[in-house]
Design a protein around this motif. Structure first.
Motif, PDB file in Angstrom:
ATOM      1  N   MET A 172      15.583  10.022  22.668  1.00  0.00           N
ATOM      2  CA  MET A 172      15.406  11.048  21.650  1.00  0.00           C
ATOM      3  C   MET A 172      16.565  10.984  20.658  1.00  0.00           C
ATOM      4  N   VAL A 173      16.358  11.501  19.461  1.00  0.00           N
ATOM      5  CA  VAL A 173      17.339  11.410  18.394  1.00  0.00           C
ATOM      6  C   VAL A 173      18.163  12.683  18.358  1.00  0.00           C
ATOM      7  N   ASP A 174      19.506  12.538  18.387  1.00  0.00           N
ATOM      8  CA  ASP A 174      20.329  13.741  18.311  1.00  0.00           C
ATOM      9  C   ASP A 174      20.399  14.223  16.866  1.00  0.00           C
ATOM     10  N   ALA A 175      20.946  15.418  16.676  1.00  0.00           N
ATOM     11  CA  ALA A 175      20.876  16.079  15.373  1.00  0.00           C
ATOM     12  C   ALA A 175      21.597  15.291  14.286  1.00  0.00           C
ATOM     13  N   SER A 176      22.772  14.759  14.596  1.00  0.00           N
ATOM     14  CA  SER A 176      23.530  14.045  13.566  1.00  0.00           C
ATOM     15  C   SER A 176      22.831  12.754  13.164  1.00  0.00           C
ATOM     16  N   LEU A 177      22.250  12.040  14.137  1.00  0.00           N
ATOM     17  CA  LEU A 177      21.532  10.816  13.821  1.00  0.00           C
ATOM     18  C   LEU A 177      20.266  11.129  13.033  1.00  0.00           C
ATOM     19  N   ALA A 178      19.588  12.196  13.404  1.00  0.00           N
ATOM     20  CA  ALA A 178      18.384  12.593  12.673  1.00  0.00           C
ATOM     21  C   ALA A 178      18.715  12.931  11.226  1.00  0.00           C
ATOM     22  N   GLU A 179      19.806  13.651  11.015  1.00  0.00           N
ATOM     23  CA  GLU A 179      20.213  14.005   9.654  1.00  0.00           C
ATOM     24  C   GLU A 179      20.503  12.757   8.827  1.00  0.00           C
ATOM     25  N   TRP A 180      21.177  11.784   9.444  1.00  0.00           N
ATOM     26  CA  TRP A 180      21.493  10.521   8.765  1.00  0.00           C
ATOM     27  C   TRP A 180      20.221   9.765   8.400  1.00  0.00           C
ATOM     28  N   LEU A 181      19.281   9.697   9.312  1.00  0.00           N
ATOM     29  CA  LEU A 181      18.035   8.983   9.061  1.00  0.00           C
ATOM     30  C   LEU A 181      17.181   9.676   8.006  1.00  0.00           C
ATOM     31  N   LEU A 182      17.205  10.990   7.987  1.00  0.00           N
ATOM     32  CA  LEU A 182      16.406  11.731   7.028  1.00  0.00           C
ATOM     33  C   LEU A 182      16.959  11.624   5.605  1.00  0.00           C
ATOM     34  N   ASP A 183      18.224  11.310   5.485  1.00  0.00           N
ATOM     35  CA  ASP A 183      18.832  11.122   4.167  1.00  0.00           C
ATOM     36  C   ASP A 183      18.531   9.704   3.696  1.00  0.00           C
ATOM     37  N   SER A 184      17.263   9.452   3.410  1.00  0.00           N
ATOM     38  CA  SER A 184      16.805   8.096   3.129  1.00  0.00           C
ATOM     39  C   SER A 184      15.647   8.138   2.135  1.00  0.00           C
ATOM     40  N   ASP A 185      15.208   6.961   1.729  1.00  0.00           N
ATOM     41  CA  ASP A 185      14.089   6.846   0.802  1.00  0.00           C
ATOM     42  C   ASP A 185      12.810   7.372   1.456  1.00  0.00           C
ATOM     43  N   PRO A 186      11.888   7.927   0.655  1.00  0.00           N
ATOM     44  CA  PRO A 186      10.622   8.403   1.243  1.00  0.00           C
ATOM     45  C   PRO A 186       9.882   7.349   2.054  1.00  0.00           C
ATOM     46  N   ALA A 187      10.033   6.061   1.698  1.00  0.00           N
ATOM     47  CA  ALA A 187       9.353   4.991   2.425  1.00  0.00           C
ATOM     48  C   ALA A 187       9.784   4.921   3.877  1.00  0.00           C
ATOM     49  N   LEU A 188      10.994   5.336   4.161  1.00  0.00           N
ATOM     50  CA  LEU A 188      11.475   5.402   5.539  1.00  0.00           C
ATOM     51  C   LEU A 188      11.406   6.821   6.089  1.00  0.00           C
ATOM     52  N   ARG A 189      11.702   7.804   5.256  1.00  0.00           N
ATOM     53  CA  ARG A 189      11.848   9.168   5.761  1.00  0.00           C
ATOM     54  C   ARG A 189      10.566   9.680   6.407  1.00  0.00           C
ATOM     55  N   TRP A 190       9.382   9.357   5.832  1.00  0.00           N
ATOM     56  CA  TRP A 190       8.148   9.874   6.431  1.00  0.00           C
ATOM     57  C   TRP A 190       7.927   9.306   7.822  1.00  0.00           C
ATOM     58  N   LYS A 191       8.351   8.061   8.032  1.00  0.00           N
ATOM     59  CA  LYS A 191       8.217   7.455   9.358  1.00  0.00           C
ATOM     60  C   LYS A 191       9.131   8.148  10.369  1.00  0.00           C
ATOM     61  N   VAL A 192      10.340   8.451   9.932  1.00  0.00           N
ATOM     62  CA  VAL A 192      11.274   9.170  10.801  1.00  0.00           C
ATOM     63  C   VAL A 192      10.690  10.528  11.175  1.00  0.00           C
ATOM     64  N   GLU A 193      10.177  11.222  10.178  1.00  0.00           N
ATOM     65  CA  GLU A 193       9.591  12.547  10.432  1.00  0.00           C
ATOM     66  C   GLU A 193       8.438  12.465  11.421  1.00  0.00           C
ATOM     67  N   ARG A 194       7.552  11.501  11.215  1.00  0.00           N
ATOM     68  CA  ARG A 194       6.354  11.413  12.062  1.00  0.00           C
ATOM     69  C   ARG A 194       6.674  10.873  13.450  1.00  0.00           C
ATOM     70  N   ASP A 195       7.403   9.751  13.512  1.00  0.00           N
ATOM     71  CA  ASP A 195       7.494   8.995  14.759  1.00  0.00           C
ATOM     72  C   ASP A 195       8.706   9.329  15.619  1.00  0.00           C
ATOM     73  N   LEU A 196       9.761   9.837  15.018  1.00  0.00           N
ATOM     74  CA  LEU A 196      10.949  10.169  15.807  1.00  0.00           C
ATOM     75  C   LEU A 196      11.136  11.675  15.987  1.00  0.00           C
ATOM     76  N   LEU A 197      10.750  12.459  14.994  1.00  0.00           N
ATOM     77  CA  LEU A 197      11.045  13.887  15.038  1.00  0.00           C
ATOM     78  C   LEU A 197       9.809  14.747  15.309  1.00  0.00           C
ATOM     79  N   GLY A 198       8.621  14.140  15.291  1.00  0.00           N
ATOM     80  CA  GLY A 198       7.410  14.902  15.577  1.00  0.00           C
ATOM     81  C   GLY A 198       7.134  16.003  14.583  1.00  0.00           C
ATOM     82  N   ALA A 199       7.427  15.762  13.313  1.00  0.00           N
ATOM     83  CA  ALA A 199       7.196  16.782  12.285  1.00  0.00           C
ATOM     84  C   ALA A 199       5.701  17.056  12.137  1.00  0.00           C
ATOM     85  N   PRO A 200       5.340  18.247  11.686  1.00  0.00           N
ATOM     86  CA  PRO A 200       3.925  18.542  11.445  1.00  0.00           C
ATOM     87  C   PRO A 200       3.319  17.556  10.452  1.00  0.00           C
ATOM     88  N   GLU A 201       2.039  17.294  10.594  1.00  0.00           N
ATOM     89  CA  GLU A 201       1.386  16.290   9.755  1.00  0.00           C
ATOM     90  C   GLU A 201       1.524  16.602   8.275  1.00  0.00           C
TER      91      GLU A 201
END
Length: 317
Positions: free
Chosen positions: A1-30
Motif C-alpha cells: 500500500m502507498v503511504d501518505a507522503s508517497l501518494a502525495e508525491w505521485l499525485l503531484d504529476s501530469d494527468p496522464a499518470l495521476r489518473w492511474k495513481v488515483e484509480r489503481d493505487l489509491l482506489g479513488a471513486p470512478e
C-alpha cells in the motif's frame, strides 16, 4: 500500500499518470479518476503530443519513422537508438496515457488514406512483417475503431515453434525473442479486451505466456543465465525494450499468477528504495518530441507507479 507522503508525491504529476495513481493505487471513486483522465486531452503531456499531429493524421510525417529519417544516416547507427516521434509511437503513447479515442475521431480514416509503412509501402492498418509493429497496430486499431481483424489472424500464423515470436522471422529466425514476444502479448491482450478476441488468439497468447514463464521472465532456457542486462533495467518510457517490470505488468493485466513470476517480482522488489521509490536507470536513445520522465539517477514517478502497482497485485493488496 502507498503511504501518505508517497501518494502525495505521485499525485503531484501530469494527468496522464495521476489518473492511474488515483484509480489503481489509491482506489479513488470512478468520477474522480475519470475527471483526471479527461484532462489528458487538454493539459500537460497529452495535449502537447496531440498538438503535434499532422493534418493528414500522422505524426512526423511517417508511420514508424519520421519522414526525414535517413536509413543510412547517423540516426540509423547501431548505438543511436531510433526516433520515437512518428505515428505509431505517438499512438502507443496516447493510448497508454488513457486518451479517450473520441478525441482522435477521424484519425483512423486519415491514416488509412495517407499513411504507408516504410516496409514495402504497405497500407497502415494492414500491418507489415514486424510482429512488434503489427502488435502496436492491432492495439491502436482496436482503440481507434479501425478494422484490424485481418491483422489479428496474422499472429497465430507467425508464431514460432517455441511458443513466442521474433521480428526477425522474415530473415529466417526460428527462435523467439523476449522483446518480440512481450510486445506481441501486449497487443493481443489489448485487442482481446477491446473486441473479445477469438479462441485462436487466446490459444496463441497463452502459448506466448508459457514461452516467458518457462524462462522465468529473465533467463535463457538453454543456459539458465540471465538473458541480458536489459532484462533488469528500470527505464521509462518503456518503448519496445523488454524488462522484467514491463513483463510483470503484462501478467498483472492478464491476471495470470504463476510461481514462475517470483524471480521477476524479486527483481522489482529489490530495486525499491527505502523511501518507496524506484530510480530511472536508463533513457533509451533516440529523437523525441520532448522528455516525459526524469533523467537517469533520479526517482521516477512513472516507474514507481508501475512497480508499486505490480507488487500490490502480486501481494494481493
Amino acid at each position: 500500500m502507498v503511504d501518505a507522503s508517497l501518494a502525495e508525491w505521485l499525485l503531484d504529476s501530469d494527468p496522464a499518470l495521476r489518473w492511474k495513481v488515483e484509480r489503481d493505487l489509491l482506489g479513488a471513486p470512478e468520477e474522480v479518476w475519470r475527471a483526471t483522465r479527461a484532462q489528458v486531452a487538454s493539459q500537460g503531456l497529452g495535449a502537447r503530443l496531440l498538438a503535434l499531429q499532422d493534418p493528414d493524421g500522422q505524426w512526423a510525417g511517417g508511420a514508424y519513422f519520421p519522414a526525414d529519417f535517413d536509413m543510412r544516416g547517423p540516426e540509423a547507427a547501431p548505438d543511436a537508438g531510433q526516433p520515437w516521434t512518428a505515428t505509431t509511437w505517438a499512438l502507443n503513447t496516447l493510448r497508454e496515457w488513457g486518451l479517450d479515442a473520441a478525441v482522435l475521431a477521424g484519425t483512423a480514416q486519415k491514416l488509412d488514406a495517407n499513411s504507408r509503412w516504410e516496409y514495402d509501402n504497405l497500407p497502415y492498418w494492414g500491418g507489415e512483417v514486424d510482429c512488434c509493429i503489427n502488435a502496436y497496430t492491432l492495439a491502436n486499431g482496436a482503440w481507434l475503431g479501425a478494422d484490424v481483424s485481418a491483422l489479428a489472424e496474422w499472429f497465430p500464423q507467425h508464431q514460432l515453434d517455441d511458443g513466442g515470436w521474433n521480428c526477425e522471422w522474415v530473415n529466417g529466425s526460428k527462435r523467439s525473442s523476449f522483446h518480440s514476444t512481450l510486445n506481441t502479448l501486449l497487443g493481443l491482450l489489448y485487442y482481446e479486451t477491446a473486441t473479445g478476441g477469438s479462441e485462436a488468439l487466446r490459444t496463441a497468447r497463452k502459448a506466448g505466456e508459457e514461452y516467458l514463464l518457462e524462462r522465468r521472465l529473465l533467463r535463457s532456457l538453454s543456459t539458465g543465465e540471465i538473458v541480458g542486462p536489459w532484462a533488469r533495467v528500470f527505464a521509462y518510457p518503456f518503448r519496445w525494450q523488454y524488462t522484467a517490470l514491463r513483463a510483470l505488468d503484462y501478467f498483472r493485466a492478464a491476471d495470470r499468477r504463476d510461481p514462475r513470476l517470483e524471480e521477476a517480482v524479486d527483481v522489482v522488489r529489490t530495486a525499491r528504495r527505502p523511501d518507496g521509490t524506484w530510480l530511472q536507470e536508463e533513457r533509451y536513445p533516440g529523437r523525441v518530441w520532448f522528455d516525459v520522465d526524469v533523467p537517469p539517477g533520479e526517482p521516477s514517478k512513472w516507474l514507481t507507479f508501475y512497480a508499486t502497482r505490480a507488487l500490490d497485485w502480486w501481494d494481493g493488496s
